[in-house]
Structure formats: structure tokens, C-alpha cells
Design a protein around this motif. Sequence first.
Motif, PDB file in Angstrom:
ATOM      1  N   LEU A  41      -6.494  -2.146   1.460  1.00 42.62           N
ATOM      2  CA  LEU A  41      -6.169  -2.789   0.189  1.00 42.62           C
ATOM      3  C   LEU A  41      -4.746  -2.454  -0.266  1.00 42.62           C
ATOM      4  N   LEU A  42      -4.299  -1.239  -0.006  1.00 43.13           N
ATOM      5  CA  LEU A  42      -2.923  -0.872  -0.344  1.00 43.13           C
ATOM      6  C   LEU A  42      -1.927  -1.666   0.498  1.00 43.13           C
ATOM      7  N   GLN A  43      -2.291  -1.949   1.744  1.00 40.25           N
ATOM      8  CA  GLN A  43      -1.391  -2.661   2.646  1.00 40.25           C
ATOM      9  C   GLN A  43      -1.394  -4.169   2.408  1.00 40.25           C
ATOM     10  N   THR A  44      -2.493  -4.712   1.921  1.00 40.06           N
ATOM     11  CA  THR A  44      -2.622  -6.172   1.887  1.00 40.06           C
ATOM     12  C   THR A  44      -2.691  -6.773   0.495  1.00 40.06           C
ATOM     13  N   THR A  45      -2.761  -5.949  -0.548  1.00 36.99           N
ATOM     14  CA  THR A  45      -2.844  -6.483  -1.907  1.00 36.99           C
ATOM     15  C   THR A  45      -1.850  -5.764  -2.812  1.00 36.99           C
ATOM     16  N   GLU A  46      -1.707  -6.294  -3.997  1.00 36.11           N
ATOM     17  CA  GLU A  46      -0.892  -5.650  -5.026  1.00 36.11           C
ATOM     18  C   GLU A  46      -1.775  -5.102  -6.147  1.00 36.11           C
ATOM     19  N   GLN A  47      -3.035  -4.904  -5.860  1.00 31.37           N
ATOM     20  CA  GLN A  47      -3.958  -4.373  -6.861  1.00 31.37           C
ATOM     21  C   GLN A  47      -3.497  -3.000  -7.348  1.00 31.37           C
ATOM     22  N   PRO A  48      -3.661  -2.694  -8.627  1.00 32.39           N
ATOM     23  CA  PRO A  48      -3.361  -1.348  -9.115  1.00 32.39           C
ATOM     24  C   PRO A  48      -4.187  -0.305  -8.362  1.00 32.39           C
ATOM     25  N   ILE A  49      -3.629   0.865  -8.186  1.00 34.22           N
ATOM     26  CA  ILE A  49      -4.307   1.904  -7.418  1.00 34.22           C
ATOM     27  C   ILE A  49      -5.633   2.293  -8.069  1.00 34.22           C
ATOM     28  N   GLY A  50      -5.689   2.229  -9.387  1.00 35.88           N
ATOM     29  CA  GLY A  50      -6.938   2.536 -10.072  1.00 35.88           C
ATOM     30  C   GLY A  50      -8.064   1.586  -9.678  1.00 35.88           C
ATOM     31  N   LEU A  51      -7.752   0.296  -9.541  1.00 35.01           N
ATOM     32  CA  LEU A  51      -8.761  -0.680  -9.136  1.00 35.01           C
ATOM     33  C   LEU A  51      -9.171  -0.469  -7.682  1.00 35.01           C
ATOM     34  N   ILE A  52      -8.210  -0.105  -6.847  1.00 35.22           N
ATOM     35  CA  ILE A  52      -8.526   0.186  -5.447  1.00 35.22           C
ATOM     36  C   ILE A  52      -9.434   1.405  -5.357  1.00 35.22           C
ATOM     37  N   SER A  53      -9.144   2.403  -6.169  1.00 33.01           N
ATOM     38  CA  SER A  53      -9.990   3.592  -6.227  1.00 33.01           C
ATOM     39  C   SER A  53     -11.426   3.224  -6.581  1.00 33.01           C
ATOM     40  N   ASP A  54     -11.592   2.348  -7.571  1.00 35.09           N
ATOM     41  CA  ASP A  54     -12.926   1.894  -7.974  1.00 35.09           C
ATOM     42  C   ASP A  54     -13.612   1.146  -6.833  1.00 35.09           C
ATOM     43  N   ALA A  55     -12.864   0.269  -6.158  1.00 35.10           N
ATOM     44  CA  ALA A  55     -13.426  -0.531  -5.069  1.00 35.10           C
ATOM     45  C   ALA A  55     -13.907   0.346  -3.917  1.00 35.10           C
ATOM     46  N   CYS A  56     -13.282   1.511  -3.773  1.00 39.19           N
ATOM     47  CA  CYS A  56     -13.646   2.434  -2.696  1.00 39.19           C
ATOM     48  C   CYS A  56     -14.727   3.422  -3.126  1.00 39.19           C
ATOM     49  N   GLY A  57     -15.221   3.266  -4.345  1.00 40.91           N
ATOM     50  CA  GLY A  57     -16.354   4.069  -4.780  1.00 40.91           C
ATOM     51  C   GLY A  57     -16.021   5.434  -5.319  1.00 40.91           C
ATOM     52  N   TYR A  58     -14.763   5.660  -5.716  1.00 41.97           N
ATOM     53  CA  TYR A  58     -14.382   6.957  -6.286  1.00 41.97           C
ATOM     54  C   TYR A  58     -14.506   6.921  -7.803  1.00 41.97           C
TER      55      TYR A  58
END
Length: 268
Positions: A223-240
Motif C-alpha cells: 500500500l505504501l508503494q502503490t497508493t497515496e493513502q495516509p500512513i494511519g489508514l494503511i496502519s488500520d488496513a493492516c490491522g494495527y
Amino acid sequence: MKSLLDIVKQVNASEQELPFSVYSSIKEQNLLNVPIAKPLLIVVLSGDKVLGQENKITCQAGDFIFLSDSPAVNMRNIPKSKAYYALLIDFDYEDIKGLESSISSKKNYLVGKTTMLLEQCLQQFVESALWAPTAIISLRKREIIELLIHLGHQDISSLLGTPMLKNRLHELFLLKGFTGLTTTIICDQLALSESTLRRKLKREGTSIQQIKDLARLGLGVHLLQTTEQPIGLISDACGYQSQSRFTERFKHRFGLTPTELRLTKMAD
């Protein structure tokens, strides 16, 4: 390669879900212990890619590398005169069923040149992503493998293998998410008793928690490599439960923080 790179950029800019990924950077990326969950074709379109630690493998623009599934691969993505770009295509078992090798010695990777014929095949695959249904995409992926074999890369079949239980569980985490997927639900989904599940995973040298950790951190990198999503949202998507926990685990695994990786894709 310019034609393929242009098509990849164009199709990747669409808002559709695509059967391939594009990784890019304008600054060098150095990632440790990257998990490879499925057989993966990486075509370097611009810049260099270096894999491994001791016996390094260098792929320049116009090269490809095909990787078998692996729990940890060190990678450096190096921009040269232009940004680093790579096309990534992973392969599901249904894409390659019947092409498994009878060779007993399993290889971990294959490196080659992207010939004009392979480039045309890849370009057609990328273009078809905008209209083709899933069944056609699977056939197009198989076509890529068969073309590689036709071009003399017979060893590629030894990288394909057959799906193991850990692969099925990895996919289940990505499909169902990382919260609420209890051991009971996992056993129901896989039609296994808990004792059988744990015994089979132990035989494969892993556990439910290890697979979950690899799946969520692998998703984080993707997700960090392929999107511009905020890191907080990526963290949520990964279950943290917190971004700080995600950052801590990410740094421990890959050797840099999510913010540091994100900055490699941004101009000063």
C-alpha cells in the motif's frame, strides 16, 4: 521498454482494480526481509533492482526476475537518470495449474532479458486489464508463463510449485482482514480441525501468528508503494491498533519506517 513503460503508467493511472502492481521511486529504496507470498514476475522498466545480501543479483532496465515464494528477500530499488519503475505480476495457482515442474531441485529465482516478444505480451496483458474479466486475466497470466518457457526459460516451472496451507491462510487474512479472524473461524474456512491446522503449519515451519504478521506487513509495503493513502489508514488496513505500533513492527522487519519509505517517492 519506453512503450511498455508508457502503457503501464497510463493504465495504472486508472481508478480500476488491476491485476498487476507498479512500484516506483525517485530516491533509492532499501528494504530488508520482504516477503514474497506468490510466484512473482518483476520487470524492471527504469532504474536498477538489486536483490540479495551476499550473492547480489542486479537487474537493469529491460531485465526481468521471476521469484518463487519466499519469507524474506532483501531488495534495493535504485533510480538512475530517471525514476525507478517496475511492473509486478503475481501468479495464483489456478493461473499455472498443470505447469508445475517434475524437477526435484526447486529454484528460488530466474533472471532474463525482456525480449521484444515478451514486451509485446506484457503490453497486451497490461492493456487488457482495463476490460478483461477475471477468467481472461488468468489465461493471460498463463500465456506469460508459457511464453517464457517457449523463449527457453524452462527452469521457470521449477519456481511455481503447488500451494501450501500457509499460502491459503495468507490469502484468507488478506481477504477477510486481520481483526476478528479467530482460530475457530480459520478452521471453519479451511475445513480443518485446530489440531490438524497447527500440525500442518508446524510441518511447513510456520504458525498462524507468523503468517498473519507477514501478510499484514507485506500489505503495508504494498500500500505504501502503490497508493497515496495516509500512513494511519494503511496502519488500520493492516490491522494495527495504532500507527506507532505499525511503525515499530515495520521498522523492525524492513529496516526503515513507513515514513522513510514514503519519502523515497516524494521530491524534496
